[in-house]
Design an enzyme around this catalytic site. Structure first.
Site, short mmCIF file in Angstrom:
data_model
loop_
_atom_site.label_atom_id
_atom_site.label_comp_id
_atom_site.label_asym_id
_atom_site.label_seq_id
_atom_site.Cartn_x
_atom_site.Cartn_y
_atom_site.Cartn_z
N ARG A 68 0.86 -1.20 0.00
CA ARG A 68 0.00 0.00 0.00
C ARG A 68 0.89 1.24 0.00
O ARG A 68 1.69 1.44 0.90
CB ARG A 68 -0.92 0.00 1.21
CG ARG A 68 -1.82 1.23 1.24
CD ARG A 68 -2.67 1.28 2.49
NE ARG A 68 -3.83 0.41 2.40
CZ ARG A 68 -4.62 0.12 3.44
NH1 ARG A 68 -4.35 0.62 4.63
NH2 ARG A 68 -5.67 -0.67 3.28
N ARG A 182 -5.31 3.50 16.99
CA ARG A 182 -6.03 2.88 15.86
C ARG A 182 -5.64 3.65 14.61
O ARG A 182 -4.88 4.62 14.66
CB ARG A 182 -7.53 3.02 16.14
CG ARG A 182 -8.46 1.97 15.51
CD ARG A 182 -8.20 0.60 15.99
NE ARG A 182 -9.30 -0.31 15.65
CZ ARG A 182 -9.43 -0.94 14.48
NH1 ARG A 182 -8.57 -0.76 13.50
NH2 ARG A 182 -10.44 -1.78 14.29
N LYS A 183 -6.22 3.26 13.46
CA LYS A 183 -5.97 4.03 12.24
C LYS A 183 -6.50 5.45 12.37
O LYS A 183 -7.33 5.74 13.27
CB LYS A 183 -6.62 3.34 11.04
CG LYS A 183 -8.14 3.43 11.06
CD LYS A 183 -8.78 2.59 9.97
CE LYS A 183 -8.59 3.16 8.59
NZ LYS A 183 -9.54 2.55 7.59
N GLY A 436 -17.14 -5.33 0.83
CA GLY A 436 -17.23 -6.77 1.04
C GLY A 436 -17.56 -7.20 2.45
O GLY A 436 -17.85 -8.37 2.70
N CYS A 441 -14.81 -0.28 3.74
CA CYS A 441 -13.76 0.36 2.94
C CYS A 441 -14.32 0.94 1.64
O CYS A 441 -13.81 1.92 1.12
CB CYS A 441 -12.68 -0.65 2.61
SG CYS A 441 -11.99 -1.46 4.06
N GLY A 442 -15.38 0.34 1.11
CA GLY A 442 -16.00 0.84 -0.12
C GLY A 442 -17.03 1.92 0.13
O GLY A 442 -17.72 2.35 -0.79
FE1 SRM Z 1 -10.04 -0.43 4.66
C1 SRM Z 1 -9.08 -2.83 6.84
C2 SRM Z 1 -8.78 -2.14 2.11
C3 SRM Z 1 -10.35 2.31 2.72
C4 SRM Z 1 -12.18 0.91 6.97
N1 SRM Z 1 -9.02 -2.17 4.52
C5 SRM Z 1 -8.68 -2.98 5.54
C6 SRM Z 1 -7.73 -4.07 5.08
C7 SRM Z 1 -6.34 -3.58 5.33
C8 SRM Z 1 -7.96 -5.40 5.80
C9 SRM Z 1 -6.94 -6.44 5.47
O1 SRM Z 1 -5.86 -6.48 6.10
O2 SRM Z 1 -7.18 -7.24 4.57
C10 SRM Z 1 -8.11 -4.12 3.57
C11 SRM Z 1 -7.02 -4.55 2.63
C12 SRM Z 1 -7.60 -5.44 1.56
C13 SRM Z 1 -6.77 -5.50 0.33
O3 SRM Z 1 -6.01 -6.48 0.13
O4 SRM Z 1 -6.92 -4.59 -0.49
C14 SRM Z 1 -8.65 -2.72 3.35
N2 SRM Z 1 -9.53 0.04 2.80
C15 SRM Z 1 -9.12 -0.84 1.86
C16 SRM Z 1 -9.09 -0.21 0.48
C17 SRM Z 1 -8.00 -0.76 -0.42
C18 SRM Z 1 -10.48 -0.38 -0.17
C19 SRM Z 1 -10.49 -0.08 -1.66
O5 SRM Z 1 -10.66 -1.06 -2.41
O6 SRM Z 1 -10.29 1.06 -2.05
C20 SRM Z 1 -8.93 1.27 0.89
C21 SRM Z 1 -7.49 1.66 1.08
C22 SRM Z 1 -7.34 3.11 1.41
C23 SRM Z 1 -5.91 3.55 1.44
O7 SRM Z 1 -5.38 3.83 0.35
O8 SRM Z 1 -5.33 3.61 2.53
C24 SRM Z 1 -9.65 1.25 2.24
N3 SRM Z 1 -11.01 1.33 4.84
C25 SRM Z 1 -11.09 2.30 3.88
C26 SRM Z 1 -12.10 3.25 4.24
C27 SRM Z 1 -12.58 4.41 3.37
C28 SRM Z 1 -11.94 5.74 3.63
O9 SRM Z 1 -10.89 5.83 4.28
O10 SRM Z 1 -12.53 6.70 3.16
C29 SRM Z 1 -12.62 2.85 5.45
C30 SRM Z 1 -13.79 3.50 6.23
C31 SRM Z 1 -13.41 4.83 6.79
C32 SRM Z 1 -12.72 4.75 8.12
O11 SRM Z 1 -11.71 4.06 8.25
O12 SRM Z 1 -13.19 5.41 9.04
C33 SRM Z 1 -11.93 1.64 5.82
N4 SRM Z 1 -10.52 -0.87 6.60
C34 SRM Z 1 -11.47 -0.22 7.33
C35 SRM Z 1 -11.60 -0.91 8.59
C36 SRM Z 1 -12.55 -0.51 9.75
C37 SRM Z 1 -11.86 0.47 10.65
C38 SRM Z 1 -12.41 0.53 12.04
O13 SRM Z 1 -12.21 1.56 12.71
O14 SRM Z 1 -12.98 -0.45 12.51
C39 SRM Z 1 -10.71 -1.99 8.55
C40 SRM Z 1 -10.48 -3.04 9.65
C41 SRM Z 1 -9.59 -2.55 10.74
O15 SRM Z 1 -8.91 -1.52 10.62
O16 SRM Z 1 -9.55 -3.26 11.74
C42 SRM Z 1 -10.05 -1.93 7.27
FE1 SF4 Z 2 -14.08 -5.61 4.17
FE2 SF4 Z 2 -12.42 -3.61 3.57
FE3 SF4 Z 2 -11.82 -6.11 2.93
FE4 SF4 Z 2 -13.73 -4.80 1.60
S1 SF4 Z 2 -11.53 -4.34 1.62
S2 SF4 Z 2 -13.86 -6.88 2.31
S3 SF4 Z 2 -14.69 -3.66 3.29
S4 SF4 Z 2 -12.01 -5.22 4.98
#
Ligand code: SRM
Ligand code: SF4
Length: 517
Positions: A68, A182-183, A436, A441-442
């Protein structure tokens, strides 16, 4: 660092692993890991700490890691894009890249043994992926048309870069901010249309005038999680642009030192704000900053509907245009990345931009070169005028690569949209967002129609399904949507969406549309 209120014994598993060894420490071990191979690396380092340098172990594809990036304001040079394309190209069919919902890129298929060489290449072109995962500040978003938007209020590029440099020590890594509870998400809006979704960030800056000076109203605490989603609330503070970096630092320090760490489900900034109340939070931030904050300007300058930047638009610079290309669900392969780099260099100024809708903008295209650019074969794949349903489709990674996923997303989203488009004609784009799992994240909560993966039972069997979200409003008066129907089997989704699009979004069955026109 632990909060004064959190005794060490009650720390959760992630707090413990951070206390044992800071995530950033793996930066010095990358050569060693490369030699050991992924199977021999300590599991906690491999599965968790490597995320501090942007390297994500993927349990779905063991041995093929995800990288990333950090792309401040979503901007990269063509030289950088080529380096990323070359990295992806090494891995043949396993190699791809996704544009993310934070205006960023994630590379796939990466082998741990190649990381030292890849990072060396990144460094040579000024790229970094440091602190992009786990308990760190994510990619900082800014207006994708910063500096080129004819109606822009503030050019966000420099500020976004400065905030990133402060947090990451100019990309080298900064242990001051590698142990947040956290993030943490930061966005800086520069246009009238809130094209960064300011309200869903932990900290966001929204253009506002005070005493005739253009600065920012500050909002805090926005986030999505599986348990709770909230829009950011006003800090009741206005800052001039030259205070944005200092305020970001102060907020992060307060969050780092006082944020709740016992329960990871209750560790995002909003939970601390809840516990303290916004007044106390503001006062502690002021103390950390070392001076009082001015109260917020009466109104901010967000008064437009949100734009998606797909198409050709004149820039503020006479004779130049930006061209927004639609990238289906943000997925790119090496050839695509080389093609985008080439057209940005030949027709533009050697710069490529990304949007939070997972699309690409080629800026600085002179009028005289537009027609030739638009005739390039790559624009058949990445259109400037896609069908309205395709145009506004966003999707998270889903089960292809993400182990949290409850369903497959990107391929399903594309196939379903194609099927609906074959049957319906739409008067305008309808923003359909797929995610998903409940991590969101979407961003289904910002969509006209949000689809969140879940498991359902269909004919007595477990099946993939979605919860349906509606009512997300973006741009001016942004509002989060909410769940209106739970547990729809994906198999049954097409007729349901078809009816919804006809009843609520003015879609017409194609035959009927043809007769009436
Ligand atoms: Fe996300 C965790 C992908 C934007 C909320 N997110 C993850 C992980 C790292 C989980 C994992 O280890 O597999 C996903 C990686 C999957 C992969 O292989 O791609 C993942 N998040 C993404 C991305 C790639 C979605 C996309 O297809 O665009 C986005 C990457 C952004 C970046 O460039 O850094 C992404 N994630 C977001 C957003 C949207 C935003 O930021 O506008 C959110 C909701 C907003 C927020 O965070 O407040 C988001 N992701 C989460 C969460 C829930 C956070 C929480 O507080 O509980 C997780 C799980 C966690 O952190 O425990 C998570
Ligand atoms: Fe769930 Fe984020 Fe993975 Fe999509 S990329 S399946 S919303 S953790």
């Amino acid at each position: 660092m632990t909060s004064a209120a959190t005794p060490a014994a009650s720390l959760n598993k992630f707090e413990k692993l951070k206390a044992q060894k800071d995530g950033l420490a793996v930066k010095a071990q990358l050569d060693q890991f490369a030699q050991l191979g992924w199977e021999a690396v300590d599991e906690t380092d491999r599965d968790h700490r490597l995320k501090w340098v942007g390297v994500f172990f993927r349990p779905v594809t063991p041995g093929k890691f995800m990288l990333r990036m950090r792309l401040p304001n979503g901007i990269l040079t063509t030289a950088q894009m080529r380096v990323l394309a070359e990295v992806v190209q090494r891995y043949g069919d396993d190699g791809s890249a996704d544009i993310t919902t934070r205006q960023n890129l994630q590379l796939r298929g990466i082998r741990l043994e190649d990381i030292p060489d890849i990072f060396h290449r990144f460094q040579s072109v000024g790229l970094t992926c440091v602190q992009s995962g786990m308990d760190n500040v994510r990619n900082i978003t800014g207006s994708p048309v910063a500096g080129i938007d004819a109606d822009e209020l503030f050019d966000t590029r420099e500020l976004v870069q400065q905030v990133q440099d402060m947090i990451t020590n100019c990309g080298e890594g900064n242990s001051e901010f590698t142990n947040l509870p956290r993030k943490f998400n930061i966005a800086i809006a520069g246009g009238r249309d809130n094209c960064v979704h300011a309200e869903i960030n932990d900290l966001a800056f929204v253009p506002a005038y005070k005493y005739g000076v253009l600065g920012f109203n500050v909002i805090v605490g926005g986030f999505f999680s599986a348990k709770r989603c909230d829009a950011a609330i006003p800090l009741n503070a206005w800052v001039a642009p030259d205070t944005v970096v200092a305020l970001s630092r102060a907020v992060l320090e307060v969050y780092r030192d006082h944020g709740l760490r016992a329960n990871r489900q209750k560790a995002r900034l909003m939970w601390l704000i809840d516990e303290w109340g916004i007044e106390k939070f503001r006062a502690v931030v002021e103390e950390q900053l070392g001076h009082t904050l001015q109260t917020a300007a009466e109104k901010d300058e967000i008064d437009w509907e949100k734009r998606d930047h797909i198409g050709v638009f004149p820039q503020k610079q006479p004779g130049l245009n930006y061209v927004g290309l639609h990238i289906p669900v943000g997925r790119l392969y090496a050839e695509d990345m080389f093609d985008l780099a080439r057209i940005a260099e030949v027709y533009g100024s050697g710069e490529v931009r990304l949007t939070i809708e997972q699309n690409v903008i080629i800026p600085n295209v002179p009028d005289s070169r537009l027609d030739t650019l638009l005739a390039e074969p790559v624009l058949e794949r990445f259109s400037i005028n896609p069908d309205p349903l395709t145009q506004a489709l966003v999707s998270c990674t889903g089960s292809q690569f993400c182990n949290f996923a409850l369903i497959e997303t990107k391929n399903r989203a594309l196939a379903l949209i194609k099927a609906l488009e074959a049957e319906l004609s739409l008067p305008r784009p309808v923003r359909i967002h797929w995610t998903g799992c409940p991590n969101s994240c979407g961003q289904p909560q910002v969509a006209d129609i949000g689809l969140m993966g879940t498991k359902v039972r269909k004919n007595g069997q477990a099946a993939e399904g979605v919860d349906l979200y509606m009512g997300g409003k973006v741009g001016k008066d942004a509002q989060l949507g909410s769940c209106v129907q739970k547990g729809i089997a994906c198999e049954d989704l097409k007729p349901l969406l078809r009816d919804l699009l006809i009843e609520q979004f003015g879609a017409k069955p194609r035959q009927e549309a043809a007769v009436s026109s």
